[in-house]
Design a protein around this motif. Structure first.
Motif, PDB file in Angstrom:
ATOM      1  N   GLN A  50     125.126 114.734  62.723  1.00 22.97           N
ATOM      2  CA  GLN A  50     124.217 115.763  63.276  1.00 22.97           C
ATOM      3  C   GLN A  50     122.836 114.960  63.151  1.00 22.97           C
ATOM      4  O   GLN A  50     122.735 114.145  61.971  1.00 22.97           O
ATOM      5  N   TRP A  51     122.123 114.809  64.071  1.00 27.28           N
ATOM      6  CA  TRP A  51     120.740 114.285  63.931  1.00 27.28           C
ATOM      7  C   TRP A  51     121.041 112.650  63.663  1.00 27.28           C
ATOM      8  O   TRP A  51     122.091 112.050  63.731  1.00 27.28           O
ATOM      9  N   THR A  52     119.810 111.862  63.425  1.00 24.61           N
ATOM     10  CA  THR A  52     119.855 110.423  63.131  1.00 24.61           C
ATOM     11  C   THR A  52     118.980 109.949  62.189  1.00 24.61           C
ATOM     12  O   THR A  52     117.956 110.978  61.672  1.00 24.61           O
ATOM     13  N   ARG A  53     118.895 108.906  61.417  1.00 23.07           N
ATOM     14  CA  ARG A  53     117.857 108.392  60.794  1.00 23.07           C
ATOM     15  C   ARG A  53     116.576 107.976  61.272  1.00 23.07           C
ATOM     16  O   ARG A  53     115.272 107.897  60.584  1.00 23.07           O
ATOM     17  N   TYR A  54     116.404 107.871  62.732  1.00 24.96           N
ATOM     18  CA  TYR A  54     115.201 107.759  63.411  1.00 24.96           C
ATOM     19  C   TYR A  54     114.989 108.946  64.290  1.00 24.96           C
ATOM     20  O   TYR A  54     114.486 108.996  65.419  1.00 24.96           O
ATOM     21  N   ASP A  72     108.566 124.119  77.072  1.00 26.35           N
ATOM     22  CA  ASP A  72     107.812 124.003  75.911  1.00 26.35           C
ATOM     23  C   ASP A  72     108.437 122.725  74.860  1.00 26.35           C
ATOM     24  O   ASP A  72     109.038 123.017  74.325  1.00 26.35           O
ATOM     25  N   ILE A  73     107.606 121.882  74.874  1.00 24.30           N
ATOM     26  CA  ILE A  73     107.717 120.786  74.250  1.00 24.30           C
ATOM     27  C   ILE A  73     107.500 121.043  72.729  1.00 24.30           C
ATOM     28  O   ILE A  73     107.978 120.211  71.683  1.00 24.30           O
ATOM     29  N   TYR A  74     106.855 122.135  72.439  1.00 20.80           N
ATOM     30  CA  TYR A  74     106.708 122.356  70.994  1.00 20.80           C
ATOM     31  C   TYR A  74     107.264 123.347  70.165  1.00 20.80           C
ATOM     32  O   TYR A  74     106.966 124.051  69.331  1.00 20.80           O
ATOM     33  N   THR A  75     108.682 123.570  70.622  1.00 25.00           N
ATOM     34  CA  THR A  75     109.612 124.040  70.111  1.00 25.00           C
ATOM     35  C   THR A  75     110.729 123.443  69.775  1.00 25.00           C
ATOM     36  O   THR A  75     110.979 122.224  70.219  1.00 25.00           O
ATOM     37  N   ILE A  76     111.282 123.638  68.521  1.00 27.22           N
ATOM     38  CA  ILE A  76     112.398 122.778  67.917  1.00 27.22           C
ATOM     39  C   ILE A  76     113.725 122.940  69.015  1.00 27.22           C
ATOM     40  O   ILE A  76     113.915 123.554  69.760  1.00 27.22           O
ATOM     41  N   LEU A  77     114.424 121.689  68.978  1.00 34.76           N
ATOM     42  CA  LEU A  77     115.500 121.435  69.536  1.00 34.76           C
ATOM     43  C   LEU A  77     116.608 120.898  68.853  1.00 34.76           C
ATOM     44  O   LEU A  77     117.165 119.959  68.395  1.00 34.76           O
ATOM     45  N   PRO A  78     117.223 122.047  68.046  1.00 40.89           N
ATOM     46  CA  PRO A  78     118.138 121.843  67.004  1.00 40.89           C
ATOM     47  C   PRO A  78     119.320 120.724  67.360  1.00 40.89           C
ATOM     48  O   PRO A  78     119.941 120.275  66.330  1.00 40.89           O
ATOM     49  N   GLU A  79     119.691 120.873  68.606  1.00 46.48           N
ATOM     50  CA  GLU A  79     121.001 120.099  68.939  1.00 46.48           C
ATOM     51  C   GLU A  79     120.663 118.665  69.148  1.00 46.48           C
ATOM     52  O   GLU A  79     121.576 117.854  68.936  1.00 46.48           O
ATOM     53  N   LYS A  80     119.290 118.515  69.184  1.00 44.16           N
ATOM     54  CA  LYS A  80     118.908 116.961  69.219  1.00 44.16           C
ATOM     55  C   LYS A  80     118.533 116.455  67.974  1.00 44.16           C
ATOM     56  O   LYS A  80     118.486 115.180  67.573  1.00 44.16           O
ATOM     57  N   HIS A  81     117.498 117.314  67.334  1.00 46.09           N
ATOM     58  CA  HIS A  81     116.668 116.791  66.183  1.00 46.09           C
ATOM     59  C   HIS A  81     116.300 117.977  65.379  1.00 46.09           C
ATOM     60  O   HIS A  81     116.090 118.991  65.735  1.00 46.09           O
ATOM     61  N   TYR A  82     115.829 117.381  64.334  1.00 45.08           N
ATOM     62  CA  TYR A  82     115.008 118.555  63.308  1.00 45.08           C
ATOM     63  C   TYR A  82     113.457 118.236  63.329  1.00 45.08           C
ATOM     64  O   TYR A  82     113.134 117.181  63.537  1.00 45.08           O
ATOM     65  N   ASP A  83     112.736 119.392  63.090  1.00 48.37           N
ATOM     66  CA  ASP A  83     111.374 119.392  62.986  1.00 48.37           C
ATOM     67  C   ASP A  83     110.761 119.471  64.538  1.00 48.37           C
ATOM     68  O   ASP A  83     111.614 119.455  65.413  1.00 48.37           O
ATOM     69  N   VAL A  84     109.436 119.611  64.821  1.00 50.91           N
ATOM     70  CA  VAL A  84     108.813 119.833  65.843  1.00 50.91           C
ATOM     71  C   VAL A  84     107.982 118.725  66.478  1.00 50.91           C
ATOM     72  O   VAL A  84     107.440 118.082  65.607  1.00 50.91           O
TER      73      VAL A  84
END
Length: 397
Positions: A50-54, A72-84
Motif C-alpha cells: 500500500q502507498w509508495t515511498r514517493y 475536495d482536494i483537502y481530504t485524505i484519499l487513503p486508497e492512494k496515499h497517506y497524509d493530506v
C-alpha cells in the motif's frame, strides 16, 4: 622549513581541492542524482502493498485529478496515499504537467524541475567557482533528503534566489512572479516580498505582486467553476488553521518547546519573529550595499523554515541554502566557520547514519528539533550582524 608558508584552514584547503572541478560537472552530478533518486524511490515502492515511498508526489498528482472532478482536494484519499494535500488549488492545476504521465517518468521530471530551477538560481549568486563548488557540496545532503521525500523545497529555494536575482537586475515582474509562485506552494514564501523594499522598483513590485496574486490564484478557473474554487480556498484555509494549532514542527518554537518547555501563542511568536526579521530593514542607508541585500535573502531563507510551525527535515534545504549564502558571500571569520560546521553536523548529518545512529536520531534528534538549533543561532547572529557594523558591506567572492 619555510615558516612563512601560509597556513590554510580546512575550508580553504577544501575549496582549493574543489576549485579544480569544473562547475558544469557539479551540475551534471546534481541532475543525475535527482533522476537516480526518482528511480530508486519508484523501484523500491514496487513491492509495497500500500502507498509508495514517493507519497508526496502521489498526493500532488492525485490533487490534480480530484480538482478536475470537483472533489475536495483537502481530504485524505487513503486508497492512494497517506497524509493530506496542503498546497493551493493553483498548485494542483500546475501538477497537470506531470499527472498525465506514468509515475516513473513523471517523478523523474518533477525532481529534475526542482533541480534545474535551483541550479539556475545558484548560477546567479556572486560567488567564485571555488565557493560555489563548496556551496554545492554543503547543501548536497539536504538536497538529497528533499528529493527523496518528493517535495518542492528544492524548487522553492531556487525560486526565492531567482527572485533576488531579478530584483538586482531591476526586473520586478519576474521577481514577484517567483515569490508569488512560492506562496501558492507554501504560504510562508510570501515573506520574501520584504526583499522588494530594498530596491527602487518597490512600487512596481507592489503592482506586479497584486497582479500575479490574482492571475495565479484564479488560474484554476480554467478547469473548474468559480463556486468550486471559492469552496476549495475555504477548505484550504480551514485545513491550514487546524494544522497551525496542532503542530510545532522542527522549528525554533519546536526546539524551545521540547528542550525548555517553552509555550506561547504561536501567532504571537511568529509576529515577534517577523518584527526581528524587519529590524535590519530600518537601516535604510545600508540598502545600497550588495552584501546587505544578499544577507537579507539569507535571512528570508532561514526565517521561513525556523518560524514554520510545520517545519520538517526535508524543508531544511531552504534554511541550509540560507546558511551557505550567509557564510560564503562574506569574509571568512572563525566564529562563522564554527557555526557553519556545527550546522552541517547537527542539521544535515543528523539526518544520516554518518554520525548519528538511527536509534539515536529517532530518539533524540528528530523529537527534540536538533536540526533547528544551529540554523536558528545563525539567523540570530545574522540579524545582529545586519543591525551592527559586524557585517562588512563588501561581497567576498
Amino acid at each position: 622549513m619555510n615558516t612563512q608558508a601560509p597556513r590554510l584552514n580546512f575550508l580553504q584547503r577544501t575549496g582549493q581541492k574543489f576549485s579544480s572541478i569544473p562547475v558544469r560537472y557539479m551540475y551534471i552530478f546534481f541532475l543525475l542524482m535527482a533522476a537516480v533518486i526518482a528511480c530508486v524511490s519508484w523501484g523500491s515502492s514496487q513491492d509495497m502493498a500500500q502507498w509508495t515511498r514517493y507519497n508526496n508526489y502521489v498526493i500532488f498528482k492525485q490533487s490534480f485529478f480530484r480538482l478536475l472532478h470537483y472533489q475536495d482536494i483537502y481530504t485524505i484519499l487513503p486508497e492512494k496515499h497517506y497524509d493530506v494535500y496542503k498546497y493551493s488549488p493553483s498548485f494542483s492545476m500546475w501538477m497537470g504537467l506531470f499527472a498525465w504521465l506514468p509515475d516513473l517518468p513523471g517523478l523523474i521530471l518533477f525532481n529534475l524541475l526542482n533541480m534545474v530551477v535551483l541550479l539556475l538560481a545558484l548560477r546567479t549568486l556572486p560567488l567564485s567557482k571555488e565557493r560555489l563548488n563548496v556551496f554545492l557540496f554543503f547543501i548536497l545532503i539536504e538536497t538529497m533528503i528533499s528529493l527523496t521525500s518528493s517535495q518542492t523545497n528544492v524548487l522553492i529555494t531556487g525560486l526565492l534566489i531567482l527572485a533576488w536575482h531579478f530584483l538586482e537586475k531591476d526586473k520586478p515582474w519576474w521577481a514577484t512572479l517567483f515569490i508569488v509562485l512560492t506562496f501558492y506552494i507554501k504560504i510562508f514564501g510570501i515573506v520574501a516580498l520584504a526583499l522588494c523594499l530594498l530596491y527602487p522598483s518597490r512600487w512596481r513590485s507592489a503592482i506586479a505582486t497584486i497582479c500575479w496574486m490574482v492571475v495565479l490564484g484564479l488560474m484554476p478557473l480554467l478547469v473548474i467553476s468559480p463556486d468550486q474554487l471559492l469552496f476549495l480556498y475555504k477548505s484550504w484555509g480551514n485545513l491550514l488553521s487546524q494544522d497551525h494549532s496542532a503542530s510545532v514542527g522542527v522549528s525554533l518554537y519546536g526546539w524551545w518547546h521540547t528542550w525548555f518547555g517553552f509555550t506561547m501563542n504561536k501567532n504571537m511568536f511568529v509576529l515577534i519573529g517577523a518584527a526581528l526579521f524587519c529590524l535590519p530593514l530600518l537601516r535604510f542607508k545600508m540598502w545600497n550595499q550588495p552584501l546587505f541585500r544578499l544577507h537579507i535573502l539569507a535571512s528570508v531563507l532561514l526565517w521561513i523554515v525556523i518560524f514554520n510551525h510545520k517545519g520538517e527535515s526535508p524543508t531544511y534545504i531552504i534554511a541550509m541554502a540560507g546558511v551557505a549564502i550567509w557564510y560564503f558571500a562574506q569574509e571568512r571569520k572563525g566564529i562563522n566557520l564554527v557555526l557553519l560546521l556545527l550546522a552541517l553536523v547537527c542539521t544535515s548529518f543528523s539526518s544520516t547514519d554518518l554520525i548519528f545512529p538511527y536509534k539515536l536520531a529517532r530518539t533524540y534528534v528528530e523529537p527534540y528539533a536538533v536540526k533547528a538549533v544551529f540554523c536558528s543561532l545563525i539567523w540570530f547572529k545574522l540579524i545582529f550582524d545586519l543591525m551592527t557594523d559586524a557585517a562588512r558591506p563588501q561581497l567576498h567572492k
